[in-house]
Design an enzyme around this catalytic site. Structure first.
Site, PDB file in Angstrom:
ATOM      1  N   GLU A  27       0.851  -1.194   0.000  1.00  0.00           N
ATOM      2  CA  GLU A  27       0.000   0.000   0.000  1.00  0.00           C
ATOM      3  C   GLU A  27       0.884   1.241   0.000  1.00  0.00           C
ATOM      4  O   GLU A  27       1.992   1.215   0.546  1.00  0.00           O
ATOM      5  CB  GLU A  27      -0.887  -0.021   1.268  1.00  0.00           C
ATOM      6  CG  GLU A  27      -1.759   1.227   1.418  1.00  0.00           C
ATOM      7  CD  GLU A  27      -2.828   1.111   2.512  1.00  0.00           C
ATOM      8  OE1 GLU A  27      -2.867   0.087   3.230  1.00  0.00           O
ATOM      9  OE2 GLU A  27      -3.621   2.061   2.635  1.00  0.00           O
ATOM     10  N   ASN A  72      -6.676   1.535   2.876  1.00  0.00           N
ATOM     11  CA  ASN A  72      -7.377   2.801   3.061  1.00  0.00           C
ATOM     12  C   ASN A  72      -6.931   3.837   2.029  1.00  0.00           C
ATOM     13  O   ASN A  72      -7.703   4.710   1.634  1.00  0.00           O
ATOM     14  CB  ASN A  72      -7.127   3.340   4.472  1.00  0.00           C
ATOM     15  CG  ASN A  72      -7.682   2.406   5.545  1.00  0.00           C
ATOM     16  OD1 ASN A  72      -8.552   1.592   5.274  1.00  0.00           O
ATOM     17  ND2 ASN A  72      -7.164   2.511   6.750  1.00  0.00           N
ATOM     18  N   ASN A 172     -12.140  -0.933  -0.801  1.00  0.00           N
ATOM     19  CA  ASN A 172     -11.470  -1.476   0.385  1.00  0.00           C
ATOM     20  C   ASN A 172     -12.249  -1.108   1.638  1.00  0.00           C
ATOM     21  O   ASN A 172     -12.574   0.071   1.843  1.00  0.00           O
ATOM     22  CB  ASN A 172     -10.056  -0.872   0.488  1.00  0.00           C
ATOM     23  CG  ASN A 172      -9.344  -1.272   1.771  1.00  0.00           C
ATOM     24  OD1 ASN A 172      -8.907  -2.416   1.914  1.00  0.00           O
ATOM     25  ND2 ASN A 172      -9.233  -0.348   2.709  1.00  0.00           N
ATOM     26  N   GLU A 173     -12.541  -2.101   2.458  1.00  0.00           N
ATOM     27  CA  GLU A 173     -13.183  -1.882   3.775  1.00  0.00           C
ATOM     28  C   GLU A 173     -14.243  -0.780   3.719  1.00  0.00           C
ATOM     29  O   GLU A 173     -14.259   0.124   4.561  1.00  0.00           O
ATOM     30  CB  GLU A 173     -12.128  -1.548   4.842  1.00  0.00           C
ATOM     31  CG  GLU A 173     -11.244  -2.716   5.188  1.00  0.00           C
ATOM     32  CD  GLU A 173     -10.280  -2.459   6.338  1.00  0.00           C
ATOM     33  OE1 GLU A 173     -10.251  -1.343   6.898  1.00  0.00           O
ATOM     34  OE2 GLU A 173      -9.537  -3.394   6.689  1.00  0.00           O
ATOM     35  N   TYR A 244      -7.042  -8.781  11.522  1.00  0.00           N
ATOM     36  CA  TYR A 244      -5.792  -8.474  12.224  1.00  0.00           C
ATOM     37  C   TYR A 244      -5.895  -8.977  13.657  1.00  0.00           C
ATOM     38  O   TYR A 244      -6.940  -8.857  14.293  1.00  0.00           O
ATOM     39  CB  TYR A 244      -5.530  -6.973  12.221  1.00  0.00           C
ATOM     40  CG  TYR A 244      -5.131  -6.449  10.857  1.00  0.00           C
ATOM     41  CD1 TYR A 244      -3.867  -6.690  10.340  1.00  0.00           C
ATOM     42  CD2 TYR A 244      -6.028  -5.728  10.080  1.00  0.00           C
ATOM     43  CE1 TYR A 244      -3.499  -6.221   9.080  1.00  0.00           C
ATOM     44  CE2 TYR A 244      -5.670  -5.253   8.821  1.00  0.00           C
ATOM     45  CZ  TYR A 244      -4.399  -5.502   8.329  1.00  0.00           C
ATOM     46  OH  TYR A 244      -4.029  -5.047   7.092  1.00  0.00           O
ATOM     47  N   GLU A 292      -6.275  -9.094   3.617  1.00  0.00           N
ATOM     48  CA  GLU A 292      -5.360  -8.521   4.629  1.00  0.00           C
ATOM     49  C   GLU A 292      -5.442  -9.407   5.864  1.00  0.00           C
ATOM     50  O   GLU A 292      -6.532  -9.605   6.402  1.00  0.00           O
ATOM     51  CB  GLU A 292      -5.763  -7.091   4.999  1.00  0.00           C
ATOM     52  CG  GLU A 292      -5.588  -6.094   3.871  1.00  0.00           C
ATOM     53  CD  GLU A 292      -5.907  -4.659   4.289  1.00  0.00           C
ATOM     54  OE1 GLU A 292      -5.743  -4.302   5.468  1.00  0.00           O
ATOM     55  OE2 GLU A 292      -6.352  -3.901   3.410  1.00  0.00           O
ATOM     56  N   GLN A 363       1.519  -6.229   5.682  1.00  0.00           N
ATOM     57  CA  GLN A 363       1.823  -5.948   4.295  1.00  0.00           C
ATOM     58  C   GLN A 363       3.156  -6.604   3.947  1.00  0.00           C
ATOM     59  O   GLN A 363       3.622  -7.441   4.712  1.00  0.00           O
ATOM     60  CB  GLN A 363       1.839  -4.443   4.092  1.00  0.00           C
ATOM     61  CG  GLN A 363       0.462  -3.841   4.408  1.00  0.00           C
ATOM     62  CD  GLN A 363       0.294  -2.375   4.010  1.00  0.00           C
ATOM     63  OE1 GLN A 363       1.152  -1.764   3.423  1.00  0.00           O
ATOM     64  NE2 GLN A 363      -0.862  -1.808   4.359  1.00  0.00           N
TER      65      GLN A 363
HETATM   66  O1  AHR Z   1      -2.979  -2.616   6.284  1.00  0.00           O
HETATM   67  C1  AHR Z   1      -3.225  -1.436   6.958  1.00  0.00           C
HETATM   68  C2  AHR Z   1      -4.676  -0.982   6.853  1.00  0.00           C
HETATM   69  O2  AHR Z   1      -5.501  -1.871   7.546  1.00  0.00           O
HETATM   70  C3  AHR Z   1      -5.260  -0.949   5.471  1.00  0.00           C
HETATM   71  O3  AHR Z   1      -4.980   0.237   4.818  1.00  0.00           O
HETATM   72  C4  AHR Z   1      -6.723  -1.084   5.726  1.00  0.00           C
HETATM   73  O4  AHR Z   1      -7.407  -1.727   4.684  1.00  0.00           O
HETATM   74  C5  AHR Z   1      -6.804  -1.858   7.035  1.00  0.00           C
HETATM   75  O5  AHR Z   1      -7.643  -1.227   7.927  1.00  0.00           O
END
Ligand code: AHR
Length: 510
Positions: A27, A72, A172-173, A244, A292, A363
């Protein structure tokens, strides 16, 4: 010593493992692109400014697909800014990460980098602040052979051959208020449907990924997917979700059990897919794109618990001095414990090989990443590099069903067996490969492998990630604090394998 048994019969399979399970993500965030994969003037940069040392590790990891440009970031990004002569590209404020985007690196630079690195690009389009025509134009720019405005411009910009990008994420999200241009499920559905239509008109061969729910604390969790998929099911090929894991206040045992939390998370996405399919009498199957996943401890800010994350903007989640170019943010320093947890998450990916087809470790470089570069200097492998490397190296074949008989340990998710295995059969090598976590923090566990129908198998290799100090981390100065260790096989006929206490193991039987 505690004892555990893992039984597998060659007739009972979970599913074929797709190589795309070991994908990653880059990103425009912090130092992922700038001074990560791209650093013109660096002593090890090639003629295009790509860091060759990073590229070598990407090749070592055999990363099949890399998602780009966000995250993001994509919801604030105008892809036109990143094409054409560099001196004419605008400098913009990136609202997502309160940074300055120079646009020195754009779609063309990414696709050329991906080609050199031997990875397949996966692009996300901006469905936040962007519009659907721009999404169609981007597909034309990347995939149309020539003779139209955007495809001819690509040729003029140095790439006469189309990039033929297959995988496209519809935003994305988009469920989250932190996303620039965040939408309700209904509004996202309308926008994504129209974007998908145009994008497929331009190139019917592309595969589309729809934004699903990622955050269980949001009130829209799963309703979002139900509403959106009811309309989009037949237009898309994948449902995206993110996950995450954070070590903040829940204690080591609960952190270690993250593999179970990810398993629940994936199964929820799989259930909503099945629900929409059944409810609407749809025929085809769609798969999950976990685009992710990682351990993310938010080391930039001090948190005592996960709850404190709620309501924070992405600005507040980082210690970014506002509006810098490539600020050193989200540069997590991973510990041995984090690496063991990442290994456990990998076990969950394998055990869900029937529903998850793509998974991107988020990432790739510098930002919550397995590789850390020093600006104008060298690089090193973070602790999490090692389990990810082992998964991408050995995690190919068919995930088999297992029956585990083991004592349990207690965590917030309930009573779980002290060992968590993923057992794989690799047909080409006729090997059984086992990834297994020993969650017992006090004791070694005797792990008896009981196989039916695989022929006579002997233990050929036993690699382990363990240690007495779970807080040790790699650094540029100490690159080998956390590495995989190869254990001596004392008796290759003995399938009662001793797993060190709190360890992540790779065992090869052939
Ligand atoms: O990977 C970091 C961020 O985590 C990304 O930009 C977003 O998609 C997620 O919230």
């Amino acid at each position: 010593m505690k004892k555990a048994t893992c039984f597998s019969d060659k007739h009972y399979q979970i599913g074929k493992i797709d190589d795309k399970l070991y994908s990653s993500f880059t990103e425009h965030l912090g130092r992922c692109i700038y001074t990560g994969i791209y650093e013109p003037g660096h002593p090890d940069a090639d003629e295009d400014g790509y860091r060759k040392d990073v590229m070598e590790l990407v090749k070592e990891l055999k990363v099949p697909v890399i998602r780009y440009p966000g995250g993001n970031f994509v919801s604030c990004y105008d892809w036109h800014d990143g094409i054409g002569p560099r001196e004419k590209r605008p400098r913009r404020m990136d609202y997502a990460w309160a940074s300055i985007e120079t646009n020195e690196f754009g779609i063309d630079e990414f696709c050329r980098w991906a080609k050199k690195a031997g990875v397949e690009p996966m692009l996300a389009v901006n469905l936040g602040t962007g519009n659907i025509k721009d999404a169609g134009d981007l597909v034309e720019y990347c995939n149309h052979p020539g003779g139209t405005y955007w495809s001819d411009l690509r040729a003029k910009n140095g790439s006469p051959e189309p990039y033929n990008i297959k995988y496209w994420c519809l935003g994305n999200e988009m469920e989250g208020s932190w996303q620039a241009g965040h939408l309700s499920a209904e509004d996202y559905t309308k926008k994504a449907l129209e974007a998908a239509k145009i994008m497929k008109w331009v190139d019917p061969s592309i595969k589309l990924v729809a934004c699903g729910s990622s955050y269980e604390m949001l009130p829209t969790y799963m309703d979002w997917d139900r509403i959106m998929l009811t309309e989009l099911y037949n237009q898309v090929d994948y449902l995206s979700t993110h996950n995450y894991t954070m070590n903040a206040g829940q204690g080591i045992t609960n952190f270690l059990a993250a593999y179970k939390q990810l398993d629940n998370h994936i199964k929820n996405s799989a259930r909503v897919i099945e629900y929409v399919k059944a409810k609407n009498h749809f025929n085809k199957d769609i798969k999950i794109c976990l685009d992710e996943w990682n351990v993310w401890n938010f080391q930039d800010i001090k948190l005592d618990s996960l709850d404190e994350l709620q309501g924070l903007t992405t600005f507040e989640m980082t210690s970014a001095g506002k509006w810098e170019i490539a600020p050193p943010i989200l540069q997590e320093k991973y510990s041995l414990l984090d690496a063991i947890v990442v290994g456990g998450l990998g076990i969950t990916l394998l055990n869900n090989a029937d529903v998850v087809e793509i998974a991107c470790l988020a990432q790739l470089v510098n930002v919550i990443a397995p590789i850390t570069t020093i600006k104008n200097g060298g690089l090193f492998k973070q602790a999490i590099y090692h389990p990810f490397h082992m998964l991408s190296r050995y995690g190919h074949g068919i995930t088999m069903k297992t029956i585990v008989d083991a004592p349990v340990y207690h965590c917030d998710l309930g009573d779980l067996p002290i060992v968590e295995p993923a057992l794989i059969y690799n047909q080409e090598s006729d090997e059984v490969r086992i990834f297994v976590l020993n969650c017992d923090r006090e004791e070694e566990v005797e792990f008896a492998v009981s196989l039916q129908g695989y022929g006579n198998k002997k233990v050929k290799k036993h690699l382990v990630l363990d240690g007495n100090d779970y807080e040790i981390r790699n650094s540029y100065e100490n690159q080998n604090h956390v590495v995989m260790k190869e254990l001596e096989i004392k008796d290759e006929n003995n399938l009662q394998i001793v797993l060190p206490k709190m360890s992540w193991n790779v065992i090869i039987l052939s």
